[in-house]
Motif scaffolding. Sequence first.
Motif, PDB file in Angstrom:
ATOM      1  N   ALA A  88     -74.246  27.447   5.165  1.00 26.54           N
ATOM      2  CA  ALA A  88     -75.059  26.255   4.910  1.00 26.54           C
ATOM      3  C   ALA A  88     -76.370  26.322   5.695  1.00 26.54           C
ATOM      4  CB  ALA A  88     -74.279  24.993   5.287  1.00 26.54           C
ATOM      5  N   HIS A  94     -76.028  17.844   1.943  1.00 26.42           N
ATOM      6  CA  HIS A  94     -74.669  18.343   1.772  1.00 26.42           C
ATOM      7  C   HIS A  94     -74.433  18.787   0.330  1.00 26.42           C
ATOM      8  CE1 HIS A  94     -70.481  18.663   2.863  1.00 26.42           C
ATOM      9  NE2 HIS A  94     -70.175  18.023   1.760  1.00 26.42           N
ATOM     10  N   VAL A 100     -68.974  22.368  16.748  1.00 28.45           N
ATOM     11  CA  VAL A 100     -69.413  23.101  15.569  1.00 28.45           C
ATOM     12  C   VAL A 100     -70.810  23.691  15.774  1.00 28.45           C
ATOM     13  CG1 VAL A 100     -69.985  22.873  13.133  1.00 28.45           C
ATOM     14  CG2 VAL A 100     -67.992  21.713  14.063  1.00 28.45           C
ATOM     15  N   LEU A 101     -71.699  22.902  16.361  1.00 23.46           N
ATOM     16  CA  LEU A 101     -73.085  23.364  16.471  1.00 23.46           C
ATOM     17  C   LEU A 101     -73.220  24.503  17.476  1.00 23.46           C
ATOM     18  CD1 LEU A 101     -75.234  20.169  16.113  1.00 23.46           C
ATOM     19  CD2 LEU A 101     -74.525  21.826  14.403  1.00 23.46           C
ATOM     20  N   ALA A 145     -78.342  16.310  16.013  1.00 28.95           N
ATOM     21  CA  ALA A 145     -77.141  17.152  15.998  1.00 28.95           C
ATOM     22  C   ALA A 145     -76.098  16.568  15.062  1.00 28.95           C
ATOM     23  CB  ALA A 145     -76.573  17.278  17.409  1.00 28.95           C
ATOM     24  N   TRP A 146     -75.928  15.241  15.139  1.00 23.67           N
ATOM     25  CA  TRP A 146     -74.958  14.580  14.268  1.00 23.67           C
ATOM     26  C   TRP A 146     -75.332  14.755  12.787  1.00 23.67           C
ATOM     27  CZ3 TRP A 146     -75.691  10.347  10.954  1.00 23.67           C
ATOM     28  CH2 TRP A 146     -74.522   9.808  10.429  1.00 23.67           C
ATOM     29  N   THR A 147     -76.642  14.608  12.508  1.00 18.73           N
ATOM     30  CA  THR A 147     -77.112  14.759  11.125  1.00 18.73           C
ATOM     31  C   THR A 147     -76.794  16.154  10.599  1.00 18.73           C
ATOM     32  OG1 THR A 147     -78.915  13.237  11.613  1.00 18.73           O
ATOM     33  CG2 THR A 147     -79.139  14.586   9.638  1.00 18.73           C
ATOM     34  N   ILE A 148     -77.112  17.161  11.419  1.00 17.03           N
ATOM     35  CA  ILE A 148     -76.866  18.537  10.976  1.00 17.03           C
ATOM     36  C   ILE A 148     -75.374  18.766  10.742  1.00 17.03           C
ATOM     37  CG2 ILE A 148     -77.031  20.960  11.649  1.00 17.03           C
ATOM     38  CD1 ILE A 148     -79.536  20.196  13.238  1.00 17.03           C
ATOM     39  N   ARG A 149     -74.565  18.248  11.653  1.00 21.33           N
ATOM     40  CA  ARG A 149     -73.112  18.410  11.482  1.00 21.33           C
ATOM     41  C   ARG A 149     -72.640  17.829  10.164  1.00 21.33           C
ATOM     42  NH1 ARG A 149     -69.640  18.697  16.204  1.00 21.33           N
ATOM     43  NH2 ARG A 149     -68.212  17.579  14.851  1.00 21.33           N
ATOM     44  N   ARG A 150     -73.189  16.678   9.817  1.00 19.61           N
ATOM     45  CA  ARG A 150     -72.777  16.045   8.560  1.00 19.61           C
ATOM     46  C   ARG A 150     -73.269  16.854   7.359  1.00 19.61           C
ATOM     47  NH1 ARG A 150     -69.036  13.284   7.717  1.00 19.61           N
ATOM     48  NH2 ARG A 150     -70.010  11.966   6.172  1.00 19.61           N
ATOM     49  N   VAL A 151     -74.490  17.361   7.454  1.00 20.63           N
ATOM     50  CA  VAL A 151     -75.044  18.108   6.307  1.00 20.63           C
ATOM     51  C   VAL A 151     -74.222  19.366   6.050  1.00 20.63           C
ATOM     52  CG1 VAL A 151     -77.006  19.463   5.495  1.00 20.63           C
ATOM     53  CG2 VAL A 151     -77.382  17.211   6.483  1.00 20.63           C
ATOM     54  N   ILE A 152     -73.859  20.093   7.116  1.00 22.86           N
ATOM     55  CA  ILE A 152     -73.092  21.315   6.867  1.00 22.86           C
ATOM     56  C   ILE A 152     -71.622  21.017   6.591  1.00 22.86           C
ATOM     57  CG2 ILE A 152     -74.663  22.751   8.231  1.00 22.86           C
ATOM     58  CD1 ILE A 152     -72.469  22.868  10.391  1.00 22.86           C
ATOM     59  N   GLY A 153     -71.257  19.739   6.660  1.00 19.89           N
ATOM     60  CA  GLY A 153     -69.910  19.347   6.240  1.00 19.89           C
ATOM     61  C   GLY A 153     -68.852  19.504   7.310  1.00 19.89           C
ATOM     62  N   ALA A 154     -69.241  19.396   8.586  1.00 24.13           N
ATOM     63  CA  ALA A 154     -68.246  19.482   9.659  1.00 24.13           C
ATOM     64  C   ALA A 154     -67.462  18.170   9.718  1.00 24.13           C
ATOM     65  CB  ALA A 154     -68.936  19.749  10.988  1.00 24.13           C
ATOM     66  N   PRO A 155     -66.169  18.222  10.030  1.00 23.77           N
ATOM     67  CA  PRO A 155     -65.380  16.989  10.131  1.00 23.77           C
ATOM     68  C   PRO A 155     -65.949  16.094  11.228  1.00 23.77           C
ATOM     69  CG  PRO A 155     -63.953  18.943  10.245  1.00 23.77           C
ATOM     70  CD  PRO A 155     -65.360  19.425  10.326  1.00 23.77           C
ATOM     71  N   ASP A 156     -65.967  14.794  10.966  1.00 22.83           N
ATOM     72  CA  ASP A 156     -66.560  13.850  11.911  1.00 22.83           C
ATOM     73  C   ASP A 156     -65.439  13.020  12.543  1.00 22.83           C
ATOM     74  OD1 ASP A 156     -67.986  11.981  13.283  1.00 22.83           O
ATOM     75  OD2 ASP A 156     -69.372  11.509  11.650  1.00 22.83           O
ATOM     76  N   TYR A 215     -70.091  26.969   7.413  1.00 25.68           N
ATOM     77  CA  TYR A 215     -71.134  26.382   8.255  1.00 25.68           C
ATOM     78  C   TYR A 215     -72.326  27.328   8.351  1.00 25.68           C
ATOM     79  CZ  TYR A 215     -67.288  23.369   9.757  1.00 25.68           C
ATOM     80  OH  TYR A 215     -66.233  22.503   9.771  1.00 25.68           O
ATOM     81  N   ILE A 246     -78.446  12.721   4.069  1.00 20.89           N
ATOM     82  CA  ILE A 246     -77.384  13.631   4.500  1.00 20.89           C
ATOM     83  C   ILE A 246     -76.550  14.060   3.295  1.00 20.89           C
ATOM     84  CG2 ILE A 246     -75.252  13.765   5.849  1.00 20.89           C
ATOM     85  CD1 ILE A 246     -76.628  12.073   7.971  1.00 20.89           C
ATOM     86  N   ALA A 284     -66.222   9.301  13.681  1.00 21.21           N
ATOM     87  CA  ALA A 284     -66.275   8.328  12.591  1.00 21.21           C
ATOM     88  C   ALA A 284     -64.858   7.943  12.161  1.00 21.21           C
ATOM     89  CB  ALA A 284     -67.049   8.897  11.415  1.00 21.21           C
TER      90      ALA A 284
END
Lengths: 699, 63
Positions: free
Chosen positions: A294, A101, A228-229, B12-23, A291, A97, B26
């Motif tokens: 990316a 990123h 977000v997704l 979905a979680w992985t993609i969110r982290r890769v594009i840098g969305a706030p988590d 987003y 990840i 966590a």
Amino acid sequence: MTSPSVRVIAPRSTVAALGWALVALLGAGALATIALSRGEPVSAIWLLVAALCTYAIGYRFYSAFIAARIFALDDARPTPAERLADGRDFVPTNRWIVFGHHFAAIAGPGPLVGPTLAAQFGYLPGVLWIVVGVVLGGAVQDFVILCSSVRRNGKSLGQMARDEIGPVAGFTAMVAVLGIMVVLLAVLALVVVNALRSSPWGTVTIGLTIPIAMLMGVYMRWLRPGRVLEASAIGLVLLVLSLYAGRWVAEQPQLASLFTLSGRTLAVAIMIYGFAASVIPVWLLLAPRDYLSAFVKIGVVIALAVGILVALPPLQMPALTRFTDGTGPVFAGALFPFAFITIACGSISGFHALIASGTTPKLLAREGDARLVGYGGMLVESFVAVMALIAACALTPGVYFAINAPVSALGTTAQSAAAAIAAWGFVVTPLELETLARQVGESSLLSRTGGAPSLAVGMAHIFSRVLGGDSAMALWYHFAIMFEALFILTTVDADTRVGRFMLQDLGKHVWPRFGETSWTPAVVVSSGLFVAMWGHFLWQGVNDPLGGINSLWPLFGISNQLLAAVALCVATTIIIKMGKARHAWVTLLPLTWILIVTMTAGYQKLFSPLPRLGFFAHARLLEAARDGGTLPAGVASATDLGRMIANDYLDAAVAAFFLLAVLVVIADSAREWWAVVKGGKAAQSTEIPFVPRPAVAGD
Amino acid sequence: MRRAAELLARAAWTIRRVIGAPDYAAYLAHVRRAHPDRAPLTQAAFVRDVLARKYERPGSRCC
């Protein structure tokens, strides 16, 4: 080895050794094929094989050497993400990840545009510099800076420059970063302007990406907070629709004329955009665009790789062109040093040092991951550059030069362009140029300098062979223009905001209130000031009869490589202070090369007697015209002439400033190295001391 | 079926982290574990805070 987590450098078995020898042989064979072939078009496969084999060897052996011998990366040492975990900035994250990123952060338009422009020398110089430069230079820089930052709680490059070298170097580096951003934003904005000039389709499509992002922003904030997704999926669908909307507008004569904009209008529009992005809340525009960008970035890289692998286009460009002597129309200057300036991202890019000392070091869960993320991430960026080079060189040289040479060299009609290109020894008919423009849905492709349009034509060629055929050329072309502009505008908006914060940070030393980041007058003034700074260079480029890219891209290349020099100075200082001076050649090698290249290029840009190359010589030429009462070709008025002369001096001043800034950092570093190596000063590393990870139940 | 849903959620979680969305999840987990005495930020406040700081320093975006 002290720790099992430190990778062994030598192959573990005879079979492994034989396997690696085979990879090395294959890579050498591919390099020999592309270097020695003359006459026949070379298949793109050889470039891919040469690149991938070199990367594999570099990653397996050289990065392992740096990891083990210099930093002794140890997974038993807790990372900042672990020790300082706060759930926000410092979050231990899976290495793949972090890799994704980090890659999305370092990759942008740079590795696409630079190799495309450098194709004027032929494909050989570009591919050699990209492949060798990354393994020994760019990936080393990113990796070493990342490791250094991880060992220092995620400190930024500027902080490390100050703490490791000294306050003078630290301050110089900070001001240099600001200057580099000004030139970067100007040249990138110019690339967009040149791609959208007189193109209603492109203008509408790119224009629509702004309300799409804002819609996403509203969705994520008010309609479905945090989704977000979902918002991204909606955004991506709308992005595709905007492609068709642009085509529809271009087909309506009245609407089309409304969106057929001049370079000047587009330049003003981008400046307004940059200002707005810096002032309005980030959730509304910046974050959603990021987003979207990316997603598109990673998607396009994969699509490009698949497209090239399926199509395997032959390279129409010769290995070397006659323009290696410096007479090329795309940008001035000979192969040495200008090939190494033009291709920055993809080989070595100083900007990456800011990212490798920004978010990334705060996410690494294990020290050892720095190798995959830092070194490996840069290898992928380099591979993107190789693919861009392939896409550009898959065009026939005639078409390539028709798109990339300025009006002053080609004239304004397909006939004059074909004649000029024939004089350079390449063949293209006026009919071919007109047909190609029609195929991609544009009125003309002549003199669309900046690299984006020729790359888009190359990609449209490759993609349409895989999917859709000739009838899809226009859609693919505008798809390529769309994502290039999307990348660039995400850099323009984010970096304008960053520039604003840096100006406020500097300004607060004069007047504390100016530094308040939520005080509207300070926000507006600093944003306006920063936009004016890059906007000036953009305006200069738009009005330049030579096309602007000619003078601005080398200036950007020099500044970016000089930032790499600063990063490598910091890295060398850190290595020496770790007591690893005998391995300092790892960073001194790329540093020396970058210095030779940039100092030579900078000197030539300043003092070359050729007006097309040297800023001063060009100014003198214009002054002579002014004193003689004549106007040079392409200059409309005496006022314009006066402004062009002033701009030459400004460009010279900026180049001189970059060179001086780096000399200051080098001198300051060398003083520090000398003090440590001579033993006068203790080799004291500022690393956070090693404290093993506390044992957890179940370990 | 449950396995598929889990995989999807993980992707979905992985993609969110890769594009840098706030988590936010966590962050919440971190605060509950490390600072059980403190009240965590609301999701909106957390997202605002993370995004604001993301675009303050050079290094968020490259060329």
